[in-house]
Design a protein around this motif. Structure first.
Motif, PDB file in Angstrom:
ATOM      1  N   ARG A   1       0.674  -1.198   0.073  1.00 21.88           N
ATOM      2  CA  ARG A   1       0.086   0.067   0.027  1.00 21.88           C
ATOM      3  C   ARG A   1       0.751   1.171  -0.021  1.00 21.88           C
ATOM      4  NH1 ARG A   1      -5.159  -1.362   1.189  1.00 21.88           N
ATOM      5  NH2 ARG A   1      -5.804   0.822   1.496  1.00 21.88           N
ATOM      6  N   LEU A   2       0.483   2.360  -0.563  1.00 22.55           N
ATOM      7  CA  LEU A   2       1.050   3.479  -0.838  1.00 22.55           C
ATOM      8  C   LEU A   2       0.382   4.509   0.187  1.00 22.55           C
ATOM      9  CD1 LEU A   2       3.322   5.226  -2.290  1.00 22.55           C
ATOM     10  CD2 LEU A   2       1.408   6.038  -3.842  1.00 22.55           C
ATOM     11  N   HIS A   3       0.963   5.152   1.058  1.00 20.14           N
ATOM     12  CA  HIS A   3       0.495   6.250   1.921  1.00 20.14           C
ATOM     13  C   HIS A   3       1.159   7.486   1.434  1.00 20.14           C
ATOM     14  CE1 HIS A   3      -0.729   7.720   5.763  1.00 20.14           C
ATOM     15  NE2 HIS A   3       0.226   8.545   5.669  1.00 20.14           N
ATOM     16  N   LEU A   4      -0.079   8.358   1.291  1.00 17.09           N
ATOM     17  CA  LEU A   4       0.302   9.814   0.950  1.00 17.09           C
ATOM     18  C   LEU A   4      -0.610  10.732   1.946  1.00 17.09           C
ATOM     19  CD1 LEU A   4      -0.289   8.139  -2.026  1.00 17.09           C
ATOM     20  CD2 LEU A   4       0.762  10.437  -2.794  1.00 17.09           C
ATOM     21  N   GLU A   5       0.116  11.484   2.317  1.00 20.15           N
ATOM     22  CA  GLU A   5      -0.573  12.565   3.415  1.00 20.15           C
ATOM     23  C   GLU A   5      -0.408  14.090   2.897  1.00 20.15           C
ATOM     24  OE1 GLU A   5       2.360  12.489   7.237  1.00 20.15           O
ATOM     25  OE2 GLU A   5       0.665  11.141   7.030  1.00 20.15           O
ATOM     26  N   VAL A   6      -1.093  14.825   2.894  1.00 15.89           N
ATOM     27  CA  VAL A   6      -1.073  16.290   2.918  1.00 15.89           C
ATOM     28  C   VAL A   6      -0.822  17.084   4.277  1.00 15.89           C
ATOM     29  CG1 VAL A   6      -2.070  18.470   1.847  1.00 15.89           C
ATOM     30  CG2 VAL A   6      -2.634  16.289   0.995  1.00 15.89           C
ATOM     31  N   VAL A   7       0.173  17.623   4.433  1.00 19.14           N
ATOM     32  CA  VAL A   7       0.939  18.179   5.617  1.00 19.14           C
ATOM     33  C   VAL A   7       1.028  19.695   5.177  1.00 19.14           C
ATOM     34  CG1 VAL A   7       2.392  17.913   7.368  1.00 19.14           C
ATOM     35  CG2 VAL A   7       2.070  15.964   6.045  1.00 19.14           C
TER      36      VAL A   7
END
Length: 539
Positions: free
Chosen positions: A478-484
């Motif tokens: 799984r690929l984890h992307l977060e907007v910070v």
């Protein structure tokens, strides 16, 4: 008797006329219909587009259809620029048409065809409105409504068999609804690689054609025949989905997408200079490609060793082997403080022969300034093995922007391996409680990448690419992307906050080879993130 008859005839005519007027007036006044109703008056907003078109045939599209925008600024621009555009367009058209005509006229026994007059007139075309489509692909689609009732003067002189005839085109009218697509959008001026033009409906074309001063269009049946023939011919060539394609840039060069893999094997270093107080050093090597946004790759640290051996391998994605350079830098690791640079050197990729391994022993220098006298000092050497594996020509897509199939990685990639390409396009409706300066963190297999930070923007756009070279397909990953968002102010109060995140199962990417979606961010009210993923296989 003749005179009397004449007098009586005039009297009878006068009496008959007078009597007829009196009777007609009586019938008009006393026999008017009594059941006439007042007309129903309705506001225009209650009428549909078809009714409005019947009432007001010239009503602009931006009034009838809310998805069309006003483009008065464009019409004003054309009005001012038309005298100059007229000359430029006519000159270009003449330069293009002249060699074509010269090539074709011998087939028809014609001596010459020349433009005596060529002007588009003083009346520019007008745009009644324009519709713009927003898609998830790298393209811009526009549908203007074009009307041109011009006064051009195009006179062509034809000479054949010692005779000369002039044909003149006047009073041209063109009504068209073209679709103009700019794709793919690229980070190189003019920011798009191709222009594709197609017609959404048959155009209306009307013009006058004079031969030797006589109007040919006045011949019965000829006007309708010529008009319908032009409509059918233009529609056969350019009616959607058929298109006229104009190449502006080479998409592969403009986008600078991966064209190969560089295999780097750090073998060893020899005779490094002492850095520690105890007469040793703790060296490691940083490896980086120029013109790449990816972080440097590092070897392990060899403690207290001036002749370390690593035998460590790295795979690096190459986008332009003619201009990119491999940078090798040796550092002395320090537990506290800055790591000291022990030396460096570079290898231009254009010096490597494709598909051939090359072992090189490089002298370590302070910098790459050939005039720096400190480069004459002995700083040791580093030995590396380099192999550049370009993608095969038959494996590259013919149309870059239409390439939904997987592109192949070069030979030498581990069996079943490949390249995972991640493009972070944009986010929408992201907002923090204390600040909104967003960037995207990408976390995959314990490795972290980041986009650039956009200040004070709820709808940031990045269009940044990230690449991972994998040993096997990431079917179960799984690929984890977060907007910070991080605060731009100095202080410890609310320094960072997460505006939303997504987790993407990569099994769909492996199966479909490419996906381009907008994902709703978890822990965000309305935020969305557009991400494009591609999987390039080795087989």
């Amino acid at each position: 008797m003749g005179f009397v008859s004449t007098i009586l005839g005039f009297c009878g005519f006068g009496v008959g006329i007078s009597l007829g007027l009196v009777i007609g007036y009586y019938l008009f006044i006393y026999f008017q219909p009594c059941d006439v109703k007042d007309p129903v008056i309705r506001p225009l907003v209650e009428r549909d587009a078809k009714s409005l078109q019947q009432i007001l045939s010239e009503i602009p599209l931006w009034i009838k259809c809310p998805d069309y925008d006003r483009v008065d600024w464009l019409n004003k621009f054309l009005e001012y620029m038309w005298p100059y555009l007229d000359k430029a367009i006519c000159r270009t058209a003449k330069n293009i048409a002249t060699p074509i005509i010269a090539e074709q006229i011998p087939k028809y026994k014609i001596d010459s065809v020349e433009f005596e007059t060529l002007t588009l007139g003083s009346l520019p075309p007008t745009f009644q409105g324009m519709k713009v489509y927003v898609t998830d692909e790298k393209e811009l689609i526009m549908e203007p409504s074009l009307k041109w009732a011009g006064n051009p003067n195009v006179t062509v002189a034809v000479k054949a068999f010692g005779l000369k005839a002039t044909v003149q085109v006047v009073d041209l009218q063109v009504f068209a609804a073209p679709r103009i697509t700019l794709k793919p959008l690229v980070p190189s001026f003019p920011c798009f690689a191709k222009i594709l033009v197609s017609l959404m409906e048959k155009p209306h074309v009307d013009f006058g054609l004079k031969l030797l001063g006589a109007d040919l269009m006045s011949i019965p049946g000829l006007y309708r025949f010529v008009q319908e023939t032009i409509k059918d011919q233009v529609a056969n060539m350019y009616l959607w989905p058929k298109t006229l394609e104009v190449q502006i840039l080479d998409p592969s060069k403009a986008m600078k997408k991966p064209v190969g893999i560089l295999h780097v094997k750090i073998l060893r270093a020899m005779k490094l200079r002492k850095k520690d107080l105890m007469g040793g050093a703790d060296p490691y090597v940083k490896v980086k490609l120029t013109e790449s946004k990816l972080p440097s790759k590092k070897t392990t640290v060899k403690h207290k060793n001036l002749n370390p051996e690593w035998d460590e391998e790295f795979n690096m994605v190459v986008k332009d082997p003619e201009t990119q350079t491999l940078e090798l830098s040796v550092y002395d690791w320090e537990q506290i403080g800055k790591h000291d640079k022990m030396g460096m050197n570079v290898v231009p990729l254009k010096d490597l022969t494709p598909d051939e391994s090359k072992t090189m022993t490089l002298d370590l220098l302070k910098n790459m300034d050939s005039n720096d006298t400190q480069n004459d000092k002995d700083r040791g050497q580093i030995m590396v093995e380099l192999t550049y594996k370009p993608f095969k020509e038959d494996e590259l897509p013919k149309e870059f922007e239409e390439s939904d199939a997987a592109q192949k990685v070069p030979e030498g990639t581990p069996p079943g391996g490949g390249v995972l390409m991640i493009t972070v396009h944009e986010a929408q409706d992201v907002e923090g409680k204390h600040h909104t300066n967003p960037y995207v963190r990408i976390i995959f297999k314990g490795e972290e990448r980041k986009t650039k930070q956009v200040k004070k923007n709820r709808d940031p756009r990045w269009d940044e690419d990230f690449t991972f070279v994998l040993e096997e397909p990431p079917v179960n990953d799984r690929l984890h992307l977060e907007v910070v968002s991080t605060s731009m102010r100095i202080g410890l109060l609310h320094p960072k906050e997460v505006l939303g995140y997504i987790d993407i199962s990569l099994s769909d990417v492996v199966n479909n080879k490419r996906i381009n979606e907008k994902y709703h961010l978890i822990d965000s009210k309305n935020g969305r993130l557009q991400v494009e993923l591609q999987w390039r296989t080795a087989s």
